[in-house]
Structures are given as C-alpha cells and as structure tokens.
Design an enzyme around this catalytic site. Sequence first.
Site, PDB file in Angstrom:
ATOM      1  N   ARG A   1      -4.810  30.154 -13.527  1.00  0.00           N
ATOM      2  CA  ARG A   1      -4.252  29.267 -12.501  1.00  0.00           C
ATOM      3  C   ARG A   1      -2.966  28.625 -13.005  1.00  0.00           C
ATOM      4  NH1 ARG A   1      -9.028  25.323 -10.639  1.00  0.00           N
ATOM      5  NH2 ARG A   1      -7.276  23.891 -10.742  1.00  0.00           N
TER       6      ARG A   1
ATOM      7  N   ARG B   1     -12.140  12.599  -4.409  1.00  0.00           N
ATOM      8  CA  ARG B   1     -11.433  12.372  -5.675  1.00  0.00           C
ATOM      9  C   ARG B   1     -10.856  10.969  -5.768  1.00  0.00           C
ATOM     10  NH1 ARG B   1     -10.494  18.156  -7.012  1.00  0.00           N
ATOM     11  NH2 ARG B   1      -9.369  18.326  -8.923  1.00  0.00           N
TER      12      ARG B   1
ATOM     13  N   ARG C   1      -3.666  15.939 -14.868  1.00  0.00           N
ATOM     14  CA  ARG C   1      -4.893  16.021 -14.053  1.00  0.00           C
ATOM     15  C   ARG C   1      -6.015  15.189 -14.682  1.00  0.00           C
ATOM     16  NH1 ARG C   1      -5.487  22.133 -14.098  1.00  0.00           N
ATOM     17  NH2 ARG C   1      -7.404  21.850 -12.934  1.00  0.00           N
TER      18      ARG C   1
ATOM     19  N   LYS D   1     -17.718  22.278 -12.648  1.00  0.00           N
ATOM     20  CA  LYS D   1     -18.245  22.044 -11.297  1.00  0.00           C
ATOM     21  C   LYS D   1     -18.236  23.330 -10.462  1.00  0.00           C
ATOM     22  CE  LYS D   1     -15.078  19.029 -10.156  1.00  0.00           C
ATOM     23  NZ  LYS D   1     -14.174  19.060 -11.313  1.00  0.00           N
TER      24      LYS D   1
ATOM     25  N   ARG E   1      -9.803  29.375 -19.100  1.00  0.00           N
ATOM     26  CA  ARG E   1     -10.290  29.686 -17.740  1.00  0.00           C
ATOM     27  C   ARG E   1      -9.445  30.776 -17.072  1.00  0.00           C
ATOM     28  NH1 ARG E   1     -11.586  24.812 -13.880  1.00  0.00           N
ATOM     29  NH2 ARG E   1      -9.395  24.260 -14.044  1.00  0.00           N
TER      30      ARG E   1
HETATM   31  P1  AMP Z   1      -9.364  21.792  -8.484  1.00  0.00           P
HETATM   32  O1  AMP Z   1      -9.432  23.242  -8.206  1.00  0.00           O
HETATM   33  O2  AMP Z   1     -10.497  21.027  -7.894  1.00  0.00           O
HETATM   34  O3  AMP Z   1      -9.157  21.489  -9.950  1.00  0.00           O
HETATM   35  O4  AMP Z   1      -8.057  21.250  -7.741  1.00  0.00           O
HETATM   36  C1  AMP Z   1      -6.760  21.745  -8.062  1.00  0.00           C
HETATM   37  C2  AMP Z   1      -5.703  20.809  -7.486  1.00  0.00           C
HETATM   38  O5  AMP Z   1      -5.841  20.760  -6.055  1.00  0.00           O
HETATM   39  C3  AMP Z   1      -5.795  19.365  -7.941  1.00  0.00           C
HETATM   40  O6  AMP Z   1      -5.142  19.131  -9.175  1.00  0.00           O
HETATM   41  C4  AMP Z   1      -5.115  18.643  -6.771  1.00  0.00           C
HETATM   42  O7  AMP Z   1      -3.712  18.794  -6.850  1.00  0.00           O
HETATM   43  C5  AMP Z   1      -5.602  19.448  -5.572  1.00  0.00           C
HETATM   44  N1  AMP Z   1      -6.885  18.919  -5.032  1.00  0.00           N
HETATM   45  C6  AMP Z   1      -8.107  19.508  -5.015  1.00  0.00           C
HETATM   46  N2  AMP Z   1      -9.035  18.734  -4.416  1.00  0.00           N
HETATM   47  C7  AMP Z   1      -8.369  17.611  -4.042  1.00  0.00           C
HETATM   48  C8  AMP Z   1      -8.778  16.417  -3.388  1.00  0.00           C
HETATM   49  N3  AMP Z   1     -10.062  16.198  -3.018  1.00  0.00           N
HETATM   50  N4  AMP Z   1      -7.824  15.473  -3.147  1.00  0.00           N
HETATM   51  C9  AMP Z   1      -6.534  15.663  -3.510  1.00  0.00           C
HETATM   52  N5  AMP Z   1      -6.099  16.753  -4.145  1.00  0.00           N
HETATM   53  C10 AMP Z   1      -7.002  17.732  -4.418  1.00  0.00           C
END
Ligand code: AMP
Length: 234
Positions: A162, A88, A173, A13, A127
């Site tokens: 990360r 989410r 996740r 994404k 990644r």
């Molecule tokens: P991402 O970079 O989108 O994979 O997000 C990394 C982490 O940030 C996730 O595993 C969550 O802990 C937190 N996170 C990101 N977006 C959200 C969201 N919309 N709601 C809740 N937690 C989020």
Amino acid sequence: MRIAFLGAPGSGKGTQAQRLMDRYRIPQVSTGDLLRAAVANATPLGLKAKEAMDAGKLVADEIVIGMLKERLARDDAAGGFILDGYPRNLSQAQALDALLADLGKPLDAVVLFEVPKDELVRRISGRRTCRHCGRVFNVFSSPPAKGERCPKSGGGHDLFQRPDDNEQTVAQRLEVYEQQTKPLVELYGGRGLLERIDATGQLEEVTARLRDALEKERKSAKPAKTTAKKKAKG
Ligand code: AMP
C-alpha cells in the site's frame, strides 16, 4: 453480531476481520478498503480522499460517514457486520450511534487490538495485499503458502505494498491514532462494550482470543436483550 474493531494501523484488524467473516457470516466493512476503491476508480469522493490518505491523515468525516451509511444499507449487512477502521474519532462514533439507533440495532461489542508500537511498525513494513483477491499477507510472518493460488486470478497471489505503508506516512498514522482514535477506548469502555485482546503472536492465537472475547460479550449481552423484549411486550 454487530462488532467494531479498534486498534492502531498494523494491529491486525483487517486480517482478523477476514478470518471472522465466515464464522459469523457477516461482512467486513472496512472504510479504508472503501476509500481505496474510490481512489482506484477515481470517483469524485476518491479524488477528495486521496490527499488525506497519502498524508496519513483522516479523510473528512462527511465523506467517510456517507460511505459507511451506504455500505451498511446493503443487504449483506442486515444480519450484522464487522467494522474495521471505523469509527476513528468521536464525531464518527456519534454518527454511528445515530445511524444504528435509527435502525434499532446497536453495537454488540467493540474489540481493542493491543500491539506494542515497535511491532506495529515491523508489521506494516511487511504488509502486502493481493491485487486480485484483496487478501492481506505479511512477507515476514504470514507469506502466501508455497504454490497457493489466488481464488480470483487462478495464478499466484500478485502482491503489492500500500502506498501509505511507507515510513513517514506510518508515523503520521500512528500519531493520528493516538490523538483521535484512542479516546474511543474510554467511550466504549464506559458503555461496557469494550473487549481488549492481546493481538501479538500467531494469527491463529489472536483469532482464538478474539472468538473468546466475542463469545463473552455475546453471553453478557443476552439478559439485556431479554429485558428489552419484555419491556416492549409489556
Ligand atoms: P486503513 O486501511 O484503515 O488503515 O485506512 C487507510 C487510510 O484511509 C487512513 O490512513 C485514512 O486516511 C483513511 N481512512 C480509513 N478509515 C477512515 C475513517 N474511518 N475516517 C477517516 N479516514 C479513514
């Protein structure tokens, strides 16, 4: 265009959002990036969010929704945006509905990135992100080109992994995605907003499928917009 990207972690994404920004001249709004910045700056919200992020769980809705509201209120999002990693869960989707209804600017399309689970795990393990420009690479499938310079630092890209891209957190996740995020596929499908794309293969191929899907949504959205205008006038 006001677009939301749905898909499991590692489905591409963020990478595709970065590639699409220039074409549509709209910003990528990644709640993950906003949260990581808050953690890096040790803001009170960042400190609250960190524990959930490290555990691979969702950060509390009120924190994420507050951040999103602030971000969408900025000038560069007035003409549209690509939501990457939001919503989410169902309550985030409802909060988004309310926010966009207030602005009179509903979503135009929701794209679901489809990738088999074993491929997701492989992608996440490769990644890497550039510390300076934030661009995301994959050491297996899309490393920086030879001699490529980072536009921010001027040197080579300075890549890091990360902290939540480790095996244990990734499993959590993916589970959170299945349980909490996947129900949104049905929600947006029912509204006729959902476009599914095969997000496997070369980056360029996925970008092409994504563009086709968005053009299709854009065309199919036109009559509805005209009707709305007519109603407003008459
Ligand atoms: P991402 O970079 O989108 O994979 O997000 C990394 C982490 O940030 C996730 O595993 C969550 O802990 C937190 N996170 C990101 N977006 C959200 C969201 N919309 N709601 C809740 N937690 C989020």
